[in-house]
Enzyme design. Structure first.
Site, PDB file in Angstrom:
ATOM      1  N   SER A  99       3.038  -4.185   0.965  1.00 59.39           N
ATOM      2  CA  SER A  99       2.065  -3.236   0.741  1.00 59.39           C
ATOM      3  C   SER A  99       0.549  -3.829   0.713  1.00 59.39           C
ATOM      4  O   SER A  99       0.635  -4.938   0.415  1.00 59.39           O
ATOM      5  CB  SER A  99       2.140  -2.520  -0.582  1.00 59.39           C
ATOM      6  OG  SER A  99       0.835  -1.625  -0.943  1.00 59.39           O
TER       7      SER A  99
ATOM      8  N   LYS B  84       4.912  -7.063  -5.570  1.00 58.08           N
ATOM      9  CA  LYS B  84       4.703  -7.067  -3.983  1.00 58.08           C
ATOM     10  C   LYS B  84       4.628  -8.584  -3.249  1.00 58.08           C
ATOM     11  O   LYS B  84       5.172  -9.302  -2.814  1.00 58.08           O
ATOM     12  CB  LYS B  84       3.957  -6.219  -3.210  1.00 58.08           C
ATOM     13  CG  LYS B  84       4.415  -4.930  -3.441  1.00 58.08           C
ATOM     14  CD  LYS B  84       5.728  -4.512  -2.676  1.00 58.08           C
ATOM     15  CE  LYS B  84       6.167  -3.050  -2.958  1.00 58.08           C
ATOM     16  NZ  LYS B  84       7.647  -2.913  -2.238  1.00 58.08           N
TER      17      LYS B  84
ATOM     18  N   TYR C 109       2.328  -3.480 -10.148  1.00 55.27           N
ATOM     19  CA  TYR C 109       3.080  -3.269  -9.073  1.00 55.27           C
ATOM     20  C   TYR C 109       2.681  -4.190  -7.715  1.00 55.27           C
ATOM     21  O   TYR C 109       3.444  -4.707  -7.047  1.00 55.27           O
ATOM     22  CB  TYR C 109       2.727  -1.766  -8.528  1.00 55.27           C
ATOM     23  CG  TYR C 109       2.993  -1.412  -7.076  1.00 55.27           C
ATOM     24  CD1 TYR C 109       1.978  -1.369  -6.048  1.00 55.27           C
ATOM     25  CD2 TYR C 109       4.219  -1.347  -6.844  1.00 55.27           C
ATOM     26  CE1 TYR C 109       2.210  -0.971  -4.860  1.00 55.27           C
ATOM     27  CE2 TYR C 109       4.533  -0.928  -5.586  1.00 55.27           C
ATOM     28  CZ  TYR C 109       3.434  -1.035  -4.387  1.00 55.27           C
ATOM     29  OH  TYR C 109       3.748  -0.656  -3.092  1.00 55.27           O
TER      30      TYR C 109
HETATM   31  C1  WQD Z   1      -5.849   7.296  -1.798  1.00 51.18           C
HETATM   32  C2  WQD Z   1      -7.303   7.846  -2.014  1.00 51.18           C
HETATM   33  C3  WQD Z   1      -7.652   7.692  -4.777  1.00 51.18           C
HETATM   34  C4  WQD Z   1      -5.456  11.077  -5.777  1.00 51.18           C
HETATM   35  C5  WQD Z   1      -0.952   4.368  -2.766  1.00 51.18           C
HETATM   36  C6  WQD Z   1      -0.267   3.493  -3.554  1.00 51.18           C
HETATM   37  C7  WQD Z   1      -0.112   2.018  -2.860  1.00 51.18           C
HETATM   38  C8  WQD Z   1       0.609   2.242  -1.376  1.00 51.18           C
HETATM   39  C9  WQD Z   1      -0.093   3.438  -0.874  1.00 51.18           C
HETATM   40  C10 WQD Z   1       2.920   1.809  -1.544  1.00 51.18           C
HETATM   41  C11 WQD Z   1      -7.796   6.865  -3.411  1.00 51.18           C
HETATM   42  C12 WQD Z   1      -7.954   9.167  -3.917  1.00 51.18           C
HETATM   43  C13 WQD Z   1      -6.083  10.208  -4.950  1.00 51.18           C
HETATM   44  C14 WQD Z   1      -6.383  12.136  -6.307  1.00 51.18           C
HETATM   45  C15 WQD Z   1      -8.169  11.211  -5.188  1.00 51.18           C
HETATM   46  N1  WQD Z   1       1.902   2.795  -1.888  1.00 51.18           N
HETATM   47  N2  WQD Z   1      -7.264  10.132  -4.795  1.00 51.18           N
HETATM   48  N3  WQD Z   1      -7.627  12.039  -5.847  1.00 51.18           N
HETATM   49  O1  WQD Z   1      -4.226   4.530  -3.969  1.00 51.18           O
HETATM   50  O2  WQD Z   1      -4.461   3.727  -1.384  1.00 51.18           O
HETATM   51  O3  WQD Z   1      -2.194   3.747  -2.287  1.00 51.18           O
HETATM   52  O4  WQD Z   1      -0.320   4.813  -1.614  1.00 51.18           O
HETATM   53  O5  WQD Z   1       2.711   0.698  -1.467  1.00 51.18           O
HETATM   54  O6  WQD Z   1       0.681   1.426  -3.734  1.00 51.18           O
HETATM   55  O7  WQD Z   1      -1.320   3.199  -4.711  1.00 51.18           O
HETATM   56  O8  WQD Z   1      -3.142   5.689  -2.003  1.00 51.18           O
HETATM   57  O9  WQD Z   1      -3.036   8.419  -2.100  1.00 51.18           O
HETATM   58  O10 WQD Z   1      -3.123   7.307  -4.329  1.00 51.18           O
HETATM   59  O11 WQD Z   1      -5.193   7.402  -3.124  1.00 51.18           O
HETATM   60  O12 WQD Z   1      -9.517  11.212  -5.042  1.00 51.18           O
HETATM   61  O13 WQD Z   1      -5.755  13.282  -6.873  1.00 51.18           O
HETATM   62  O14 WQD Z   1      -7.457   8.973  -2.684  1.00 51.18           O
HETATM   63  O15 WQD Z   1      -8.708   7.437  -5.367  1.00 51.18           O
HETATM   64  O16 WQD Z   1      -9.032   6.506  -3.099  1.00 51.18           O
HETATM   65  P1  WQD Z   1      -3.470   4.679  -2.475  1.00 51.18           P
HETATM   66  P2  WQD Z   1      -3.558   7.381  -2.657  1.00 51.18           P
END
Ligand code: WQD
Length: 381
Positions: free
Chosen positions: A156, A184, A180
């Site tokens: 990741s 990885k 997490y």
């Molecule tokens: C994206 C952006 C949030 C929800 C995740 C996992 C990571 C990987 C990919 C496995 C961020 C913002 C989110 C909400 C928001 N998975 N957000 N309101 O965090 O980049 O990565 O998926 O490997 O391990 O953590 O993705 O979709 O959670 O967030 O503003 O209700 O959307 O702050 O900036 P992230 P995400």
């Protein structure tokens, strides 16, 4: 007498999950593999693979059987072996290899099964180290026992922590912030050390950026158990009324163009295709990616090389769904970094990896899946 199968047997851990089911579909469609999925159902539904198998069977009618593939093998490619089991239990994993005939019968493993919620991992770190790190060690030990030494590891972008620059090359220093992310990093190191100690192993770690979307048929897609934590499934469920219509924008004071976090969102079908390309590199003796025969191991970023902000994603989903999302600006989420964008050059050059779908297609396919399956797989007959 039945002729020996020419199919390569591959185990996909987490094969019933969001990424896993799309990877299994792409493997099946090569018509070169017998696919076995092992999944404990923690964040998946067996229905996903039933649909993958059914769709592949339907699509096969318009495909041409390769001349060197027997009729039996040709049909066998649709028969995904769906195993319900937990890879943290060594006997469960050993049974997979025994059922295939023991030593030397399983060609390779794609290891996707893992717990992946950054925030949750800070609350229950031991569960994450158990499910992600210990399980991987046990899996690799069992692979050694059964002389199965080709491995594709689902890593990741979170291994990069807060990168010194974006786009991020594979040479960027690792600095995971959450348990997490640390699992990885740990597993990448474990695989690298194994490949150093046993140079007959061939392994690749694929560093996923932000997978999104669904198979264009709308038959399978992302259906997280419980309340979704990731942006795209949240927006999809809002649009079908499973979640309140107001998105909590987690911070708009980041050093980015519009103040919200930027991520590299890639279509899950492109990500899944990247796994087939990775396996292809383990088929032959590929000195092009493994110049040093003493350690046949490498990491690759799988991303588009472009970034979109939270607000840009909301706008794209507004256009795809016609849904009027409401926004409220909340505090930053712990562990979030301002921008994660892949430098995909190495995967492009060495794996032939290229993203083929754009943000509009990603949001369209997500909506096509979600609108046809408002309650996900559980709502299906
Ligand atoms: C994206 C952006 C949030 C929800 C995740 C996992 C990571 C990987 C990919 C496995 C961020 C913002 C989110 C909400 C928001 N998975 N957000 N309101 O965090 O980049 O990565 O998926 O490997 O391990 O953590 O993705 O979709 O959670 O967030 O503003 O209700 O959307 O702050 O900036 P992230 P995400």
């Amino acid at each position: 007498m039945a002729t020996a199968s020419k199919l390569r047997t591959v185990i996909v851990t987490g094969g019933a999950g969001y990424i896993g089911s799309h990877v299994v579909y792409c493997l099946v469609k090569t018509r070169q593999y017998k696919v076995i999925s092992i999944d404990n159902g923690h964040n998946s539904f067996p229905e996903a693979l039933a649909r993958v198998s059914q769709l592949a069977r339907e699509e096969q009618a318009s495909e041409t059987k390769p001349a060197d593939l027997s009729e039996e093998d040709w049909l066998e490619t649709n028969n995904i072996v769906i195993k319900d089991g937990d890879i943290t239990e060594k006997e469960v994993v050993r049974a997979l290899f025994e059922e295939q005939g023991g030593k030397g019968k399983v060609w390779g493993v794609i290891h996707i099964a893992a717990w992946k919620a950054v925030g949750e991992s800070t609350e229950i770190p031991l569960t994450y180290y158990h499910n992600n790190a210990s399980a991987t060690i046990q899996l690799l030990q069992t692979m050694n026992e059964y002389d199965c030494k080709r491995f594709v590891y689902s890593s990741s972008a979170t291994v990069y922590g807060i990168p010194p620059k974006v786009p991020i090359p594979e040479t960027s220093p690792l600095g995971a912030l959450s348990p997490y992310g640390k699992t990885k990093v740990m597993c990448e190191m474990i695989v690298e050390d194994l490949c150093t100690a046993q140079p007959e192993w061939k392994a690749l770690s694929l560093r996923y950026f932000n997978p999104a979307g669904a198979h264009p048929s709308g038959r399978f897609g992302e259906d997280p158990k419980g309340t979704p934590l990731n942006l795209l499934p949240i927006l999809g469920q809002m649009a079908v009324g499973r979640l309140p219509p107001t998105l909590n924008v987690m911070g708009n004071d980041y050093p980015t163009a519009d103040g919200t976090c930027v991520r590299d969102y890639l279509h899950v079908m492109d990500l899944a295709s990247g796994h087939v390309l990775a396996l292809n590199k383990l088929v032959e003796d590929h000195s092009d990616i493994f110049p040093d025969k003493k350690k046949q191991y490498k990491q690759y970023n799988l991303g588009t090389g472009k970034g979109e902000s939270v607000l840009e994603i909301v706008e794209a989903m507004r256009k795809a769904t016609g849904f009027d999302y409401k926004l409220e600006i909340g505090p930053r989420r712990a562990g979030d970094v301002p921008a994660l964008i892949a430098d995909p050059a190495l995967a492009q050059k060495e794996l032939g990896f290229h993203t083929t779908k754009n943000l509009v297609e990603m949001c369209h396919d997500l909506w096509n899946w979600q609108s046809q399956n408002p309650n996900g797989f559980e709502g299906s007959a």
